[in-house]
Design a protein around this motif. Sequence first.
Motif, mmCIF file in Angstrom:
data_model
loop_
_atom_site.group_PDB
_atom_site.id
_atom_site.type_symbol
_atom_site.label_atom_id
_atom_site.label_comp_id
_atom_site.label_asym_id
_atom_site.label_seq_id
_atom_site.Cartn_x
_atom_site.Cartn_y
_atom_site.Cartn_z
ATOM 1 N N GLN A 55 0.841 -1.195 0.000
ATOM 2 C CA GLN A 55 0.000 0.000 0.000
ATOM 3 C C GLN A 55 0.875 1.243 0.000
ATOM 4 O OE1 GLN A 55 -3.609 -0.111 2.580
ATOM 5 N NE2 GLN A 55 -2.309 -1.481 3.753
ATOM 6 N N HIS A 56 0.470 2.222 -0.754
ATOM 7 C CA HIS A 56 1.125 3.522 -0.702
ATOM 8 C C HIS A 56 0.125 4.572 -1.163
ATOM 9 C CE1 HIS A 56 3.733 6.847 -2.020
ATOM 10 N NE2 HIS A 56 4.363 6.521 -0.897
ATOM 11 N N ASP A 57 -0.148 5.531 -0.303
ATOM 12 C CA ASP A 57 -1.117 6.591 -0.576
ATOM 13 C C ASP A 57 -2.439 5.991 -1.049
ATOM 14 O OD1 ASP A 57 0.666 8.544 0.218
ATOM 15 O OD2 ASP A 57 1.456 8.852 -1.792
ATOM 16 N N ASP A 58 -2.820 6.272 -2.290
ATOM 17 C CA ASP A 58 -4.108 5.786 -2.790
ATOM 18 C C ASP A 58 -3.948 4.569 -3.697
ATOM 19 O OD1 ASP A 58 -2.867 7.163 -4.844
ATOM 20 O OD2 ASP A 58 -4.744 7.947 -5.665
ATOM 21 N N LYS A 59 -2.779 3.929 -3.666
ATOM 22 C CA LYS A 59 -2.524 2.750 -4.502
ATOM 23 C C LYS A 59 -2.374 1.514 -3.631
ATOM 24 C CE LYS A 59 -0.284 5.299 -8.100
ATOM 25 N NZ LYS A 59 0.712 6.316 -8.013
ATOM 26 N N VAL A 62 -2.331 -6.055 -4.578
ATOM 27 C CA VAL A 62 -2.643 -7.270 -3.839
ATOM 28 C C VAL A 62 -2.195 -8.444 -4.694
ATOM 29 C CG1 VAL A 62 -4.466 -8.663 -2.788
ATOM 30 C CG2 VAL A 62 -4.676 -6.172 -2.816
ATOM 31 N N THR A 63 -1.195 -9.181 -4.192
ATOM 32 C CA THR A 63 -0.736 -10.359 -4.915
ATOM 33 C C THR A 63 -1.073 -11.587 -4.088
ATOM 34 O OG1 THR A 63 1.471 -10.292 -3.921
ATOM 35 C CG2 THR A 63 1.160 -9.081 -5.974
ATOM 36 N N VAL A 64 -1.578 -12.605 -4.749
ATOM 37 C CA VAL A 64 -2.000 -13.814 -4.033
ATOM 38 C C VAL A 64 -1.436 -15.050 -4.715
ATOM 39 C CG1 VAL A 64 -4.141 -12.833 -3.130
ATOM 40 C CG2 VAL A 64 -4.165 -13.981 -5.325
ATOM 41 N N GLN A 65 -1.253 -16.080 -3.911
ATOM 42 C CA GLN A 65 -0.968 -17.405 -4.429
ATOM 43 C C GLN A 65 -2.223 -18.234 -4.195
ATOM 44 O OE1 GLN A 65 2.477 -19.147 -2.625
ATOM 45 N NE2 GLN A 65 3.841 -18.218 -4.115
ATOM 46 N N ILE A 66 -2.718 -18.820 -5.256
ATOM 47 C CA ILE A 66 -3.922 -19.628 -5.202
ATOM 48 C C ILE A 66 -3.531 -21.061 -4.833
ATOM 49 C CG2 ILE A 66 -5.906 -20.451 -6.529
ATOM 50 C CD1 ILE A 66 -5.910 -17.422 -6.204
ATOM 51 N N LYS A 67 -4.362 -21.719 -4.032
ATOM 52 C CA LYS A 67 -4.094 -23.117 -3.671
ATOM 53 C C LYS A 67 -4.069 -23.974 -4.938
ATOM 54 C CE LYS A 67 -5.745 -22.906 1.007
ATOM 55 N NZ LYS A 67 -6.659 -23.386 2.014
ATOM 56 N N PRO A 68 -3.227 -25.002 -4.957
ATOM 57 C CA PRO A 68 -3.038 -25.798 -6.172
ATOM 58 C C PRO A 68 -4.319 -26.337 -6.801
ATOM 59 C CG PRO A 68 -1.408 -26.413 -4.548
ATOM 60 C CD PRO A 68 -2.352 -25.451 -3.882
ATOM 61 N N LEU A 77 -10.951 -16.311 -10.092
ATOM 62 C CA LEU A 77 -10.749 -15.963 -8.684
ATOM 63 C C LEU A 77 -10.075 -14.599 -8.544
ATOM 64 C CD1 LEU A 77 -9.639 -19.463 -7.369
ATOM 65 C CD2 LEU A 77 -11.892 -18.400 -7.181
ATOM 66 N N GLU A 78 -9.169 -14.307 -9.456
ATOM 67 C CA GLU A 78 -8.497 -13.009 -9.469
ATOM 68 C C GLU A 78 -9.520 -11.883 -9.690
ATOM 69 O OE1 GLU A 78 -4.328 -12.395 -11.375
ATOM 70 O OE2 GLU A 78 -5.809 -11.830 -12.874
ATOM 71 N N LYS A 79 -10.429 -12.098 -10.637
ATOM 72 C CA LYS A 79 -11.478 -11.102 -10.903
ATOM 73 C C LYS A 79 -12.414 -10.940 -9.709
ATOM 74 C CE LYS A 79 -11.659 -11.537 -15.904
ATOM 75 N NZ LYS A 79 -12.437 -11.960 -17.062
ATOM 76 N N LYS A 80 -12.714 -12.052 -9.037
ATOM 77 C CA LYS A 80 -13.576 -12.012 -7.852
ATOM 78 C C LYS A 80 -12.941 -11.154 -6.758
ATOM 79 C CE LYS A 80 -15.589 -15.033 -4.347
ATOM 80 N NZ LYS A 80 -15.657 -16.398 -3.829
ATOM 81 N N LEU A 81 -11.644 -11.371 -6.522
ATOM 82 C CA LEU A 81 -10.939 -10.569 -5.521
ATOM 83 C C LEU A 81 -10.849 -9.106 -5.937
ATOM 84 C CD1 LEU A 81 -7.918 -12.668 -4.205
ATOM 85 C CD2 LEU A 81 -9.800 -11.728 -2.894
ATOM 86 N N GLN A 82 -10.604 -8.871 -7.219
ATOM 87 C CA GLN A 82 -10.514 -7.496 -7.717
ATOM 88 C C GLN A 82 -11.820 -6.753 -7.454
ATOM 89 O OE1 GLN A 82 -7.750 -5.911 -9.482
ATOM 90 N NE2 GLN A 82 -8.995 -4.157 -8.924
ATOM 91 N N LYS A 83 -12.938 -7.404 -7.754
ATOM 92 C CA LYS A 83 -14.249 -6.800 -7.535
ATOM 93 C C LYS A 83 -14.470 -6.514 -6.045
ATOM 94 C CE LYS A 83 -19.137 -7.493 -8.426
ATOM 95 N NZ LYS A 83 -20.171 -8.399 -8.898
ATOM 96 N N LYS A 84 -14.096 -7.468 -5.201
ATOM 97 C CA LYS A 84 -14.273 -7.319 -3.761
ATOM 98 C C LYS A 84 -13.474 -6.124 -3.230
ATOM 99 C CE LYS A 84 -14.738 -10.375 0.100
ATOM 100 N NZ LYS A 84 -14.615 -11.738 0.556
ATOM 101 N N PHE A 85 -12.221 -6.002 -3.662
ATOM 102 C CA PHE A 85 -11.391 -4.891 -3.199
ATOM 103 C C PHE A 85 -11.837 -3.562 -3.783
ATOM 104 C CE2 PHE A 85 -8.352 -8.184 -1.892
ATOM 105 C CZ PHE A 85 -8.062 -7.701 -0.622
ATOM 106 N N PHE A 95 -5.059 -3.064 -7.477
ATOM 107 C CA PHE A 95 -4.731 -4.011 -8.541
ATOM 108 C C PHE A 95 -4.481 -5.368 -7.899
ATOM 109 C CE2 PHE A 95 -1.843 -6.213 -11.434
ATOM 110 C CZ PHE A 95 -2.576 -6.133 -12.603
ATOM 111 N N VAL A 96 -5.181 -6.397 -8.354
ATOM 112 C CA VAL A 96 -5.052 -7.748 -7.808
ATOM 113 C C VAL A 96 -4.414 -8.646 -8.861
ATOM 114 C CG1 VAL A 96 -6.302 -9.754 -6.915
ATOM 115 C CG2 VAL A 96 -7.092 -7.461 -6.355
ATOM 116 N N SER A 97 -3.421 -9.428 -8.432
ATOM 117 C CA SER A 97 -2.765 -10.362 -9.343
ATOM 118 C C SER A 97 -2.537 -11.704 -8.649
ATOM 119 C CB SER A 97 -1.418 -9.800 -9.804
ATOM 120 O OG SER A 97 -0.753 -10.741 -10.618
#
Length: 134
Positions: A55-59, A62-68, A77-85, A95-97
């Motif tokens: 996090q920095h200022d207004d940016k 979010v990087t995640v590792q998905i379970k195998p 799942l990436e889009k789902k998290l992006q929408k949630k955030f 930005f979620v990746s």
Amino acid sequence: MKKLQTVLLLLLSISIISGCTDKEKFIVYGSPQNEEELKAVLKEEDYVEKTTVIQHDDKMLVTVQIKPWDKWKKAKLEKKLQKKFDELYPDKEVFVSADYKIYYEANKVKKDGLEDEEISDKIKELKKLAKEEA
């Protein structure tokens, strides 16, 4: 004497094993203003194995590792998290990746101990890198 050696060996083995599994799963780096809330949101998602948030200022990156088992639906799942955030933080540029390379580079930011301006530049760089790979 033999029993003492066995007990000591067992205790040593247990301490080594427990030390190896005690790694941080949720790392928040940068401004700590909503760290607990971020951890709570990410812990709700059972498909998230590990995450790093910068996090920095207004940016926010979010990087995640998905379970195998869930990797085959990584984009969904990436889009789902992006929408949630996006809903949780409408005033932030989030930005979620789920890309491992972006996760790895985000963890390097923490190790390198970058300063505020460098963090902002690194977020931009990682977003650009993620979009190139997509």
